[in-house]
Design a protein around this motif. Structure first.
Motif, PDB file in Angstrom:
ATOM      1  N   HIS A  98     -20.220  10.622  13.444  1.00  0.00           N
ATOM      2  CA  HIS A  98     -19.757  11.945  13.859  1.00  0.00           C
ATOM      3  C   HIS A  98     -18.496  11.728  14.704  1.00  0.00           C
ATOM      4  N   ARG A  99     -17.357  12.108  14.165  1.00  0.00           N
ATOM      5  CA  ARG A  99     -16.091  11.964  14.878  1.00  0.00           C
ATOM      6  C   ARG A  99     -15.821  13.274  15.614  1.00  0.00           C
ATOM      7  N   VAL A 100     -15.751  13.197  16.928  1.00  0.00           N
ATOM      8  CA  VAL A 100     -15.607  14.386  17.758  1.00  0.00           C
ATOM      9  C   VAL A 100     -14.222  14.385  18.404  1.00  0.00           C
ATOM     10  N   GLY A 156     -27.949  13.486  14.939  1.00  0.00           N
ATOM     11  CA  GLY A 156     -26.693  13.114  15.595  1.00  0.00           C
ATOM     12  C   GLY A 156     -25.943  14.328  16.108  1.00  0.00           C
ATOM     13  N   HIS A 157     -25.940  15.415  15.313  1.00  0.00           N
ATOM     14  CA  HIS A 157     -25.283  16.647  15.762  1.00  0.00           C
ATOM     15  C   HIS A 157     -25.901  17.142  17.064  1.00  0.00           C
ATOM     16  N   ASP A 158     -27.245  17.112  17.131  1.00  0.00           N
ATOM     17  CA  ASP A 158     -27.930  17.585  18.339  1.00  0.00           C
ATOM     18  C   ASP A 158     -27.593  16.735  19.554  1.00  0.00           C
ATOM     19  N   ARG A 159     -27.405  15.437  19.347  1.00  0.00           N
ATOM     20  CA  ARG A 159     -27.054  14.552  20.467  1.00  0.00           C
ATOM     21  C   ARG A 159     -25.670  14.881  21.025  1.00  0.00           C
ATOM     22  N   ILE A 160     -24.876  15.604  20.254  1.00  0.00           N
ATOM     23  CA  ILE A 160     -23.556  16.051  20.711  1.00  0.00           C
ATOM     24  C   ILE A 160     -23.620  17.493  21.203  1.00  0.00           C
ATOM     25  N   GLN A 202     -27.478  10.488  25.850  1.00  0.00           N
ATOM     26  CA  GLN A 202     -28.329  10.921  24.739  1.00  0.00           C
ATOM     27  C   GLN A 202     -28.544   9.795  23.729  1.00  0.00           C
ATOM     28  N   ALA A 203     -27.576   8.895  23.628  1.00  0.00           N
ATOM     29  CA  ALA A 203     -27.641   7.815  22.636  1.00  0.00           C
ATOM     30  C   ALA A 203     -28.411   6.587  23.129  1.00  0.00           C
ATOM     31  N   ARG A 262     -22.042   7.059  16.293  1.00  0.00           N
ATOM     32  CA  ARG A 262     -22.472   6.456  15.031  1.00  0.00           C
ATOM     33  C   ARG A 262     -23.666   5.548  15.258  1.00  0.00           C
ATOM     34  N   ILE A 263     -24.317   5.243  14.172  1.00  0.00           N
ATOM     35  CA  ILE A 263     -25.433   4.315  14.254  1.00  0.00           C
ATOM     36  C   ILE A 263     -24.874   2.924  14.486  1.00  0.00           C
TER      37      ILE A 263
END
Length: 189
Positions: free
Chosen positions: A57-59, A138-142, A16-17, A34-35
């Protein structure tokens, strides 16, 4: 449907990134999205657009429960031209790594900002650049690949602590309002 292991989720988020300013970095407990401010392809766009805050975004993944938590980290970042000591080549250095932070916020943070830059051409203002930042991207990419692989999201510890303090603060506010109402009603205010 595959078993949706943590490695599959990491690979799906990395896919996705691709071709975006985001970079997926594996960690011991999951991954960070992250960017990529180090990538010169995006550095000019970020710097020229005045981006000073970058969201990471730390997952954290719990493979046995097939759950994940997302903690947003907003960092103040200033891209400066610098040189790598070993190769001597130019690179962008984010202040979040190389210099003390001016601001750092943790939790569930939704931020949307837009910027339009104007220039003058023959004395008339014309738009020369637009940039929009939405942390939901970013949330959607996760979340999208996680849902496809059968993962569910739960609130992280920072978010749960913030909710508790919000409830406590609300209870205190209600108690104060109740005391004020009682004082007004009984004339003891």
């Amino acid at each position: 449907m595959s078993n949706g292991s943590s490695d599959e989720l990491r690979a799906a988020v990395a896919a996705q990134a691709e071709d975006t300013p985001y970079q997926m970095i594996p960690t011991a407990t999951g991954f960070d999205l992250r960017i990529d401010v180090i990538d010169a392809q995006w550095g000019d766009l970020l710097r020229d657009s005045g981006i000073q805050k970058v969201v990471e975004h730390r997952v954290a993944l719990d493979e046995t429960q097939r759950t994940m938590t997302i903690t947003d980290i907003h960092l103040d970042v200033r891209a400066d031209a610098g040189f790598d000591a070993p190769g001597g080549g130019p690179r962008l250095m984010p202040s979040a790594i190389d210099k003390p932070l001016i601001e750092k916020r943790w939790g569930r943070i939704d931020e949307y900002s837009t910027r339009r830059t104007f220039g003058l051409k023959e004395g008339a203002p014309l738009p020369v650049g637009d940039f929009t930042f939405d942390s939901a991207e970013g949330h959607d990419r996760i979340r999208i690949p996680a849902a496809e692989l059968g993962w569910t999201e739960k609130a992280g510890s920072v978010e749960r602590i913030a909710r508790v303090f919000g409830i406590i603060g609300g209870a205190i506010a209600l108690a104060v309002l109740g005391a004020l109402a009682y004082g007004a009603a009984t004339g003891k205010l």
